[in-house]
Enzyme design. Structure first.
Site, PDB file in Angstrom:
ATOM      1  N   HIS A 235       0.835  -1.208   0.000  1.00  0.00           N
ATOM      2  CA  HIS A 235       0.000   0.000   0.000  1.00  0.00           C
ATOM      3  C   HIS A 235       0.869   1.257   0.000  1.00  0.00           C
ATOM      4  O   HIS A 235       0.616   2.201  -0.759  1.00  0.00           O
ATOM      5  CB  HIS A 235      -0.903  -0.027   1.235  1.00  0.00           C
ATOM      6  CG  HIS A 235      -1.682   1.220   1.469  1.00  0.00           C
ATOM      7  ND1 HIS A 235      -2.982   1.388   1.047  1.00  0.00           N
ATOM      8  CD2 HIS A 235      -1.346   2.384   2.103  1.00  0.00           C
ATOM      9  CE1 HIS A 235      -3.411   2.587   1.403  1.00  0.00           C
ATOM     10  NE2 HIS A 235      -2.438   3.215   2.044  1.00  0.00           N
ATOM     11  N   GLU A 236       1.905   1.275   0.842  1.00  0.00           N
ATOM     12  CA  GLU A 236       2.775   2.450   0.922  1.00  0.00           C
ATOM     13  C   GLU A 236       3.601   2.617  -0.350  1.00  0.00           C
ATOM     14  O   GLU A 236       3.815   3.749  -0.812  1.00  0.00           O
ATOM     15  CB  GLU A 236       3.691   2.351   2.148  1.00  0.00           C
ATOM     16  CG  GLU A 236       2.968   2.283   3.483  1.00  0.00           C
ATOM     17  CD  GLU A 236       2.012   3.450   3.695  1.00  0.00           C
ATOM     18  OE1 GLU A 236       2.250   4.542   3.136  1.00  0.00           O
ATOM     19  OE2 GLU A 236       1.017   3.275   4.414  1.00  0.00           O
TER      20      GLU A 236
ATOM     21  N   HIS B 141       1.598   4.353  -2.904  1.00  0.00           N
ATOM     22  CA  HIS B 141       1.575   5.812  -2.745  1.00  0.00           C
ATOM     23  C   HIS B 141       2.757   6.453  -3.470  1.00  0.00           C
ATOM     24  O   HIS B 141       2.611   7.480  -4.130  1.00  0.00           O
ATOM     25  CB  HIS B 141       1.641   6.185  -1.263  1.00  0.00           C
ATOM     26  CG  HIS B 141       0.311   6.157  -0.564  1.00  0.00           C
ATOM     27  ND1 HIS B 141      -0.778   6.888  -0.995  1.00  0.00           N
ATOM     28  CD2 HIS B 141      -0.097   5.496   0.558  1.00  0.00           C
ATOM     29  CE1 HIS B 141      -1.801   6.676  -0.174  1.00  0.00           C
ATOM     30  NE2 HIS B 141      -1.409   5.841   0.773  1.00  0.00           N
TER      31      HIS B 141
ATOM     32  N   GLU C 254      -6.381   7.200  -0.691  1.00  0.00           N
ATOM     33  CA  GLU C 254      -6.226   5.939   0.036  1.00  0.00           C
ATOM     34  C   GLU C 254      -6.874   4.779  -0.723  1.00  0.00           C
ATOM     35  O   GLU C 254      -6.339   3.666  -0.745  1.00  0.00           O
ATOM     36  CB  GLU C 254      -6.831   6.057   1.439  1.00  0.00           C
ATOM     37  CG  GLU C 254      -5.980   6.816   2.424  1.00  0.00           C
ATOM     38  CD  GLU C 254      -4.601   6.219   2.572  1.00  0.00           C
ATOM     39  OE1 GLU C 254      -4.485   5.023   2.905  1.00  0.00           O
ATOM     40  OE2 GLU C 254      -3.624   6.955   2.356  1.00  0.00           O
TER      41      GLU C 254
END
Length: 305
Positions: free
Chosen positions: A158-159, A162, A233
């Site tokens: 997930h990071e 980003h 998100e």
């Protein structure tokens, strides 16, 4: 991502306040302020065109200075231990580095992010940095201690998503727009307030009012930035699902939700519970300032793909 957004907003407020104080002092000592024109001898008229240009320069300048400082600020404020891939690492540290690099290659990143760990019981991770080339992916010790391998993979993916999505740069552009209006309207409000005091006190009142209004408007403006963060998100969840697998990403979100629930039951004033509220706040006011959507919504959207 809650840490990243919070650090960026706080850094932005500090930078913007510093820039405006410096500008006000310079214009005071030089006697030249292009945003102010004489109005019937009062000196309190406003040149709106010049003020807008000034606001744009300060607003976007402050946002990009905050972006350039983001990685450095994160390391200093969170006391991050940067992991050297070629150095002596523990098994857990090497596992984190391997995951970040593996997902970064899968995401098509040409430069591997720096990888860091910070000492905290909170279950958290964040990605920051001024560009894809100079990014940082960081996890807490609490995350590694409280989540299983699949959940950790989902969080790290997930990071990395980003970073791959360039979310820091797009957030900076939005922050620049918000800053511009903050500077513009705080100066107008401060000039209006200063008109109600004696001429000899106008400068002091106007100077103080500019700072106060700018901080207040910046906090209100963070609602817009937080709303954008919540929108991104969902994209990072999808990106994390593509990198690590949707099941692992969903498992990571469920694990985080379970941790939030346990922390809330154990002690509602516990530091870990407070930190996770940034990720899953349910109060109406908390939702406005939260950088993350409700976890149930994130899980539902991920499973609807």
């Amino acid at each position: 991502m809650g840490k990243r957004v919070l650090l960026f907003i706080l850094t932005n407020i500090l930078v913007m306040t510093t820039l405006v104080i410096a500008w006000t002092l310079i214009t005071t000592f030089t006697g030249i302020d292009p945003s102010i024109r004489d109005a019937g001898g009062t000196g309190l008229g406003i040149n709106y065109t010049s003020l807008m240009v000034f606001s744009l320069l300060i607003g976007f300048g402050g946002a990009f200075i905050s972006l350039l400082m983001s990685r450095w600020m994160a390391k200093k404020m969170m006391k991050v231990k940067v992991l050297d891939p070629d150095g002596q690492l523990s098994a857990a540290e090497r596992s984190v580095v391997e995951k970040v690099h593996r997902f970064s290659r899968a995401a098509g990143l040409m430069h591997m992010p720096e990888v860091g760990i910070y000492q905290s019981a909170e279950v958290n991770a964040f990605a920051t940095g001024p560009s894809k080339k100079k990014s940082l992916v960081c996890v807490s010790v609490g995350l590694l201690n409280n989540m299983d391998e699949d959940a950790v993979e989902g969080v790290i993916a997930h990071e990395v998503a980003h970073v791959a999505n360039g979310d820091m740069v797009t957030m900076t552009l939005l922050q620049g727009v918000v800053n511009t209006f903050v500077v513009f309207f705080s100066r107008i409000a401060a000039i209006a307030v200063s008109r109600f005091v004696k001429p000899e006190l106008q400068f002091v009142v106007q100077f103080a009012a500019i700072i106060v209004f700018q901080i207040v408007f910046s906090i209100l403006g963070s609602i817009i930035v937080s709303a954008y963060s919540r929108h991104r998100e969902y994209h990072a969840d999808r990106g994390g699902g593509d990198l690590a697998g949707r099941d692992k990403m969903a498992h990571a979100l469920r694990s985080l939700k379970a941790h939030v629930n346990r922390a809330s039951v154990k002690d509602r004033t516990d530091d870990s519970a407070i930190q996770t509220m940034k990720i899953s706040g349910k109060g109406s006011m908390m939702k406005l300032f939260s950088s993350h959507p409700d976890l149930d919504d994130r899980i539902a959207r991920l499973e609807q793909r």
